[in-house]
Scaffold this motif. Structure first.
Motif, PDB file in Angstrom:
ATOM      1  N   UNK A   1       2.779  22.189  10.385  1.00  0.00           N
ATOM      2  CA  UNK A   1       2.159  21.022   9.771  1.00  0.00           C
ATOM      3  C   UNK A   1       1.599  21.368   8.403  1.00  0.00           C
ATOM      4  N   UNK A   2       1.873  20.481   7.417  1.00  0.00           N
ATOM      5  CA  UNK A   2       1.349  20.686   6.080  1.00  0.00           C
ATOM      6  C   UNK A   2       0.224  19.703   5.759  1.00  0.00           C
ATOM      7  N   UNK A   3       0.513  18.400   5.778  1.00  0.00           N
ATOM      8  CA  UNK A   3      -0.492  17.414   5.418  1.00  0.00           C
ATOM      9  C   UNK A   3      -0.553  16.302   6.464  1.00  0.00           C
ATOM     10  N   UNK A   4      -1.736  15.729   6.608  1.00  0.00           N
ATOM     11  CA  UNK A   4      -1.942  14.621   7.550  1.00  0.00           C
ATOM     12  C   UNK A   4      -2.975  13.678   6.950  1.00  0.00           C
ATOM     13  N   UNK A   5      -2.682  12.391   6.924  1.00  0.00           N
ATOM     14  CA  UNK A   5      -3.623  11.410   6.398  1.00  0.00           C
ATOM     15  C   UNK A   5      -3.561  10.131   7.223  1.00  0.00           C
ATOM     16  N   UNK A   6      -4.690   9.463   7.308  1.00  0.00           N
ATOM     17  CA  UNK A   6      -4.725   8.153   7.951  1.00  0.00           C
ATOM     18  C   UNK A   6      -4.059   7.134   7.032  1.00  0.00           C
ATOM     19  N   UNK A   7      -3.337   6.200   7.652  1.00  0.00           N
ATOM     20  CA  UNK A   7      -2.611   5.190   6.876  1.00  0.00           C
ATOM     21  C   UNK A   7      -2.207   4.064   7.815  1.00  0.00           C
ATOM     22  N   UNK A   8      -2.434   2.836   7.414  1.00  0.00           N
ATOM     23  CA  UNK A   8      -2.026   1.689   8.229  1.00  0.00           C
ATOM     24  C   UNK A   8      -0.589   1.338   7.871  1.00  0.00           C
ATOM     25  N   UNK A   9       0.317   1.633   8.792  1.00  0.00           N
ATOM     26  CA  UNK A   9       1.740   1.417   8.542  1.00  0.00           C
ATOM     27  C   UNK A   9       2.226   0.161   9.236  1.00  0.00           C
TER      28      UNK A   9
ATOM     29  N   UNK B   1      -1.107   6.718  10.850  1.00  0.00           N
ATOM     30  CA  UNK B   1      -1.155   8.027  10.197  1.00  0.00           C
ATOM     31  C   UNK B   1       0.217   8.468   9.690  1.00  0.00           C
ATOM     32  N   UNK B   2       0.175   9.427   8.760  1.00  0.00           N
ATOM     33  CA  UNK B   2       1.371  10.084   8.237  1.00  0.00           C
ATOM     34  C   UNK B   2       1.150  11.600   8.330  1.00  0.00           C
ATOM     35  N   UNK B   3       2.217  12.341   8.703  1.00  0.00           N
ATOM     36  CA  UNK B   3       2.122  13.793   8.816  1.00  0.00           C
ATOM     37  C   UNK B   3       3.409  14.426   8.319  1.00  0.00           C
ATOM     38  N   UNK B   4       3.282  15.507   7.546  1.00  0.00           N
ATOM     39  CA  UNK B   4       4.465  16.228   7.076  1.00  0.00           C
ATOM     40  C   UNK B   4       4.506  17.633   7.674  1.00  0.00           C
TER      41      UNK B   4
ATOM     42  N   UNK C   1       0.849  -1.192   0.000  1.00  0.00           N
ATOM     43  CA  UNK C   1       0.000   0.000   0.000  1.00  0.00           C
ATOM     44  C   UNK C   1       0.885   1.244   0.000  1.00  0.00           C
ATOM     45  N   UNK C   2       0.704   2.100  -1.015  1.00  0.00           N
ATOM     46  CA  UNK C   2       1.531   3.295  -1.162  1.00  0.00           C
ATOM     47  C   UNK C   2       0.721   4.544  -0.857  1.00  0.00           C
ATOM     48  N   UNK C   3       1.389   5.527  -0.261  1.00  0.00           N
ATOM     49  CA  UNK C   3       0.732   6.812  -0.023  1.00  0.00           C
ATOM     50  C   UNK C   3       1.776   7.923  -0.055  1.00  0.00           C
ATOM     51  N   UNK C   4       1.476   8.972  -0.814  1.00  0.00           N
ATOM     52  CA  UNK C   4       2.339  10.152  -0.894  1.00  0.00           C
ATOM     53  C   UNK C   4       1.574  11.347  -0.345  1.00  0.00           C
ATOM     54  N   UNK C   5       2.195  12.078   0.561  1.00  0.00           N
ATOM     55  CA  UNK C   5       1.610  13.310   1.075  1.00  0.00           C
ATOM     56  C   UNK C   5       2.262  14.467   0.340  1.00  0.00           C
ATOM     57  N   UNK C   6       1.530  15.064  -0.617  1.00  0.00           N
ATOM     58  CA  UNK C   6       2.097  16.147  -1.416  1.00  0.00           C
ATOM     59  C   UNK C   6       0.976  16.956  -2.044  1.00  0.00           C
TER      60      UNK C   6
ATOM     61  N   UNK D   1      15.872  24.891   4.758  1.00  0.00           N
ATOM     62  CA  UNK D   1      14.605  24.473   5.342  1.00  0.00           C
ATOM     63  C   UNK D   1      14.813  23.275   6.269  1.00  0.00           C
ATOM     64  N   UNK D   2      13.862  23.148   7.198  1.00  0.00           N
ATOM     65  CA  UNK D   2      13.741  21.937   8.003  1.00  0.00           C
ATOM     66  C   UNK D   2      12.451  21.243   7.580  1.00  0.00           C
ATOM     67  N   UNK D   3      12.531  19.954   7.266  1.00  0.00           N
ATOM     68  CA  UNK D   3      11.327  19.172   6.988  1.00  0.00           C
ATOM     69  C   UNK D   3      11.283  17.993   7.944  1.00  0.00           C
ATOM     70  N   UNK D   4      10.070  17.551   8.248  1.00  0.00           N
ATOM     71  CA  UNK D   4       9.875  16.394   9.121  1.00  0.00           C
ATOM     72  C   UNK D   4       8.742  15.543   8.573  1.00  0.00           C
ATOM     73  N   UNK D   5       8.919  14.233   8.680  1.00  0.00           N
ATOM     74  CA  UNK D   5       7.913  13.260   8.256  1.00  0.00           C
ATOM     75  C   UNK D   5       7.668  12.353   9.450  1.00  0.00           C
ATOM     76  N   UNK D   6       6.444  12.409   9.988  1.00  0.00           N
ATOM     77  CA  UNK D   6       6.096  11.657  11.192  1.00  0.00           C
ATOM     78  C   UNK D   6       5.192  10.491  10.803  1.00  0.00           C
TER      79      UNK D   6
END
Length: 223
Positions: A173-181, A164-167, A137-142, A154-159
């Protein structure tokens, strides 16, 4: 005396096993920190250098410039192994005249389970892309709606959490989505390019840090 002589080696083996397990747990709870210039300056047999990435000065210390054509580092390291939650941070400076799709950091397998920090370049701007592939299962937050000017640090972070995934860019915070990791169990690391050697990064990188926990913005690296 005979009983003691029999059990002493067994007790030694038990304590040794426990000690090794405790050490392994301690290591798994440690941050992985890469000052990218140090990877060049202190190159080991675990590091492969492609092209000619160059050490350059920055506001924070020595950084490494990548030409966007054939500069990259490959590390025989897998700091995400077994982690179901983590935070990946990077301090970097994307430059102009690079390709549209740029993969800056990949950890995991080449085309299987993997995590990437990427950017997309539009004119004189870029936007962040945090990508994960887990169990097919693939997911891109962009989104191109969140643009930032090229040529700045710049400083970037990927949580990543189990659900869930959060950038973040510069702590916002820019984007947040539910995701089964599901944890990534094998692979290695590439810096400056996707692991299959396409979509090269043009710019400089000062530092990359992987924390085996979910960090909040006030815990991020300082820019």
């Amino acid at each position: 005396m005979k009983i003691t002589s029999v059990f002493t080696p067994l007790l030694f083996m038990v304590f040794s096993f426990v000690s090794k397990a405790q050490n392994t747990d301690a290591l798994s709870n440690q941050n992985t920190e890469w000052l990218v210039a140090s990877l060049l300056q202190n190159k080991t047999e675990e590091t492969t250098i492609l092209g000619n990435p160059t050490i350059v000065p920055s506001l924070y210390g020595d950084a490494v410039a990548f030409n966007g054509i054939d500069d990259a580092l490959f590390l025989k390291e897998m700091p995400l192994k077994g982690l179901d939650s983590f935070t990946v941070e990077m301090i970097f400076k994307p430059e102009s005249n690079g390709v549209f799709e740029q993969r800056i950091l990949q950890i995991g397998e080449i085309t299987g389970d993997r995590m990437l920090l990427e950017i997309r370049v539009l004119d004189n701007n870029w936007y962040f892309d945090g990508f994960v592939a887990s169990k097919g299962v693939k997911l891109a937050l962009a989104t191109e709606e969140l643009l930032h000017p090229l040529g700045k640090w710049y400083h970037v972070a990927f949580v990543v959490t189990p659900n869930s995934l959060t950038t973040y860019v510069n702590g916002k915070q820019e984007l947040h989505k539910e995701y089964v990791f599901n944890p990534i169990e094998q692979g290695q690391t590439s810096i400056g390019v996707r692991m299959n050697k396409v979509t090269w990064f043009k710019g400089a990188i000062y530092k990359i840090q992987i924390s085996p926990e979910v960090l909040k913005p006030n815990q991020f690296l300082k820019l």
